[in-house]
Write an enzyme that holds these catalytic residues in place. Sequence first.
Site, PDB file in Angstrom:
ATOM      1  N   LYS A 127       0.815  -1.216   0.000  1.00  0.00           N
ATOM      2  CA  LYS A 127       0.000   0.000   0.000  1.00  0.00           C
ATOM      3  C   LYS A 127       0.851   1.269   0.000  1.00  0.00           C
ATOM      4  CE  LYS A 127      -4.461  -1.647   1.155  1.00  0.00           C
ATOM      5  NZ  LYS A 127      -5.495  -1.895   2.136  1.00  0.00           N
TER       6      LYS A 127
ATOM      7  N   ARG B 295      -3.856 -10.022   4.547  1.00  0.00           N
ATOM      8  CA  ARG B 295      -4.268 -10.057   3.135  1.00  0.00           C
ATOM      9  C   ARG B 295      -3.093  -9.532   2.315  1.00  0.00           C
ATOM     10  NH1 ARG B 295      -6.331  -6.485  -0.534  1.00  0.00           N
ATOM     11  NH2 ARG B 295      -7.909  -7.285  -1.974  1.00  0.00           N
TER      12      ARG B 295
HETATM   13  N1  HH2 Z   1      -7.533  -3.471   0.498  1.00  0.00           N
HETATM   14  C1  HH2 Z   1      -7.842  -3.474  -0.800  1.00  0.00           C
HETATM   15  C2  HH2 Z   1      -8.949  -4.178  -1.274  1.00  0.00           C
HETATM   16  N2  HH2 Z   1      -9.704  -4.915  -0.445  1.00  0.00           N
HETATM   17  N3  HH2 Z   1     -10.163  -5.707   1.735  1.00  0.00           N
HETATM   18  C3  HH2 Z   1      -9.872  -5.731   3.029  1.00  0.00           C
HETATM   19  N4  HH2 Z   1     -10.610  -6.464   3.876  1.00  0.00           N
HETATM   20  N5  HH2 Z   1      -8.809  -5.026   3.549  1.00  0.00           N
HETATM   21  C4  HH2 Z   1      -8.019  -4.259   2.765  1.00  0.00           C
HETATM   22  O1  HH2 Z   1      -7.089  -3.606   3.292  1.00  0.00           O
HETATM   23  C5  HH2 Z   1      -8.305  -4.207   1.352  1.00  0.00           C
HETATM   24  C6  HH2 Z   1      -9.402  -4.960   0.867  1.00  0.00           C
HETATM   25  C7  HH2 Z   1      -6.992  -2.694  -1.748  1.00  0.00           C
HETATM   26  O2  HH2 Z   1      -5.934  -3.499  -2.234  1.00  0.00           O
HETATM   27  P1  HH2 Z   1      -5.956  -4.266  -3.634  1.00  0.00           P
HETATM   28  O3  HH2 Z   1      -7.072  -5.257  -3.704  1.00  0.00           O
HETATM   29  O4  HH2 Z   1      -4.622  -4.847  -3.873  1.00  0.00           O
HETATM   30  O5  HH2 Z   1      -6.158  -3.113  -4.691  1.00  0.00           O
HETATM   31  P2  HH2 Z   1      -7.413  -2.630  -5.531  1.00  0.00           P
HETATM   32  O6  HH2 Z   1      -8.483  -2.198  -4.592  1.00  0.00           O
HETATM   33  O7  HH2 Z   1      -6.853  -1.500  -6.348  1.00  0.00           O
HETATM   34  O8  HH2 Z   1      -7.898  -3.766  -6.386  1.00  0.00           O
END
Ligand code: HH2
Length: 285
Positions: free
Chosen positions: A226, A260
């Site tokens: 992040k 995660r």
């Molecule tokens: N962060 C993201 C997405 N979903 N869910 C939970 N429970 N906690 C988190 O911190 C979280 C999440 C963002 O990360 P990522 O899926 O890699 O990116 P994007 O939202 O751009 O797909």
Amino acid sequence: MTLRPESNWQCGPYRLALCLPRIMGIVNVTPDSFSDGGQNLDPVAARETAQRLIEEGADILDIGGESTRPGAAEVSVAEELRRVLPLLTALRDAGVPVSVDTSRVQVMHAALAEGASIINDVRALRAPGALDEVARSDCGVVLMHMLGEPRTMQAAPHYDDVVREVCGFLQARRDAARAAGVARTRIALDPGFGFGKTLAHNLALLADLASVQALGQPVLVGLSRKSMLGQLTDRPVDRRVHASVAAALLALERGASIVRVHDVAATRDALRVWASLRKQAQEDS
Ligand code: HH2
């Protein structure tokens, strides 16, 4: 080192023992996710990524069909379903619980019918009908804190007391889920790193993760790659593995049970080292 009470997380047919930390591997089936966007749009590539993460040690897979990065564009329900469902079908016999990262009731419904064991909702089941949809099933659920909406959440987030406000929100959403009929054993809580939070807010939450743990539910954290880690290390998103692993360990030390992550292999090795020390501490006590 925080010693967690023995607990389980009920996720459909799975009962995940949380005496050891669990790794949730991320598979984003999106063109625009901040880290792995575009890598899994092809169904064969998505399946290969999922398989690789399982082989590397993922205990859970989390499939996302819509990016929640700051400024991300909304996608239609039909498009989200088109992205998520084929991979879910392909993972029916994967042998690990599969989570779907969504806030939409129609997607939750279709995903649960297609064998999803966990609903991971960055909006903590606030969409009309979402609580009932989840209550009707026996899936696990992640309730996450977010201030505002992805498009604008990083504009100027403000809290008087970030830890107190995030914990208050999570407690209220946990209680709402319980009142709707979701068993306590199915609920995990997530402070939502980077979701309407400055670096200072994120660090305050990480430092005091024990306050989230004190709510009595398993704590899940998403710190992987992040931007807060970019701010701290001056590294671009594809060079944040080391910082991500460090952050995951620090979160475990402070009471997280599930991390995660994008980089499952590196996280798994670090967790093995951490767990061996924890076992030693337990034997000595
Ligand atoms: N962060 C993201 C997405 N979903 N869910 C939970 N429970 N906690 C988190 O911190 C979280 C999440 C963002 O990360 P990522 O899926 O890699 O990116 P994007 O939202 O751009 O797909």
